[in-house]
Motif scaffolding. Structure first.
Motif, PDB file in Angstrom:
ATOM      1  N   ARG A 152       0.643  -1.257   0.062  1.00 17.99           N
ATOM      2  CA  ARG A 152      -0.085   0.152   0.007  1.00 17.99           C
ATOM      3  C   ARG A 152       0.796   1.177  -0.118  1.00 17.99           C
ATOM      4  NH1 ARG A 152      -5.257  -0.790   0.701  1.00 17.99           N
ATOM      5  NH2 ARG A 152      -6.124  -2.788   1.269  1.00 17.99           N
TER       6      ARG A 152
ATOM      7  N   GLN B  45      -4.895   5.391   0.533  1.00 21.95           N
ATOM      8  CA  GLN B  45      -4.037   4.241   0.796  1.00 21.95           C
ATOM      9  C   GLN B  45      -3.428   4.565   2.226  1.00 21.95           C
ATOM     10  OE1 GLN B  45      -3.547   1.262  -0.596  1.00 21.95           O
ATOM     11  NE2 GLN B  45      -5.060   1.826  -1.988  1.00 21.95           N
TER      12      GLN B  45
ATOM     13  N   ILE C 170      -5.423   4.003   5.310  1.00 22.82           N
ATOM     14  CA  ILE C 170      -5.432   2.469   5.641  1.00 22.82           C
ATOM     15  C   ILE C 170      -4.010   2.082   6.155  1.00 22.82           C
ATOM     16  CG2 ILE C 170      -5.530   0.103   4.559  1.00 22.82           C
ATOM     17  CD1 ILE C 170      -7.390   1.379   2.520  1.00 22.82           C
TER      18      ILE C 170
ATOM     19  N   ASP D 272      -3.903   2.897  10.160  1.00 29.57           N
ATOM     20  CA  ASP D 272      -4.457   2.022  10.851  1.00 29.57           C
ATOM     21  C   ASP D 272      -3.603   0.589  11.006  1.00 29.57           C
ATOM     22  OD1 ASP D 272      -6.332   3.795  11.258  1.00 29.57           O
ATOM     23  OD2 ASP D 272      -7.641   2.682   9.580  1.00 29.57           O
TER      24      ASP D 272
END
Length: 216
Positions: free
Chosen positions: A11, A30, A33, A36
């Motif tokens: 990613r 991206q 995400i 996280d």
């Protein structure tokens, strides 16, 4: 954690490639995400998690979301400080926060970040003339925007001296500092000689590096 690490790596590449292609929405998706995933991977606060937040802020700036970018940078700064990471990284974020405020014309807030950046630069990176010069010039430019011309001249002259004594400072940066000084001197009216001298020095640099500048 092997699969998680591979997902982060994949990613991150996608996010960087999208950013370079000016596909900022996909890049932001991206990095959101990734933030996280890194929180899960490192089980909480970690320098690399804060690095990812900074990259998210850069994407937000490219999108024009300056307020959100500043919030992200502040979050990263708090994490860096709590982790006691390297001082140069903290100084870079302080300068970046100052730049964000400066672009939003929040000069009072920019001044606070630039002052802290300069204090830490002098304390921890005093031997680095280019870093100290940059922090000093930033402060001078901000004082100029606030109408504090005496302070602006003082810091710009200090920054200029540091720039001129450093072999690693870009000549264009020196010319821009001279232009900034020339503009302030011109505004003050009583310092036309100093204004003309600053502009002439800047023009010599522009000509030397193959650039022409029609103004001031």
């Amino acid at each position: 954690y092997g699969e998680l690490a591979q997902d982060i790596k994949k990613r991150t590449k996608q996010g960087v490639d999208a950013f370079l292609d000016s596909k900022y929405d996909f890049s932001y998706h991206q990095y959101s995400i990734i933030n996280d995933l890194k929180w899960r991977y490192y089980k909480g606060k970690h320098e690399k998690a804060a690095d990812s937040i900074i990259r998210t802020a850069i994407v937000l700036e490219a999108q024009g979301h300056m307020e959100s970018a500043t919030l992200q940078k502040n979050a990263a700064m708090k994490m860096y400080k709590s982790l006691n990471v390297s001082k140069p990284k903290i100084i870079d974020v302080l300068s970046s926060l100052g730049n964000s405020c400066f672009l939003k014309k929040e000069y009072g807030n920019a001044l606070g970040f630039y002052e802290e950046a300069l204090r830490k630069t002098r304390k921890y990176l005093g031997a680095s003339k280019d870093r100290t010069a940059s922090a000093t010039v930033n402060l001078g430019k901000t004082y100029s925007k606030l109408g504090r011309n005496d302070d602006a001249i003082r810091y710009l002259k200090q920054g200029l001296q540091l720039q001129q004594s450093s072999a690693s400072v870009d000549k264009m940066d020196i010319a821009e500092t001279l232009i900034e000084l020339g503009d302030i001197y011109y505004y003050l009216r009583s310092k036309k000689e100093e204004s003309t001298d600053s502009y002439k020095q800047a023009m010599k640099i522009y000509k030397k590096i193959g650039l022409e500048k029609d103004d001031p």
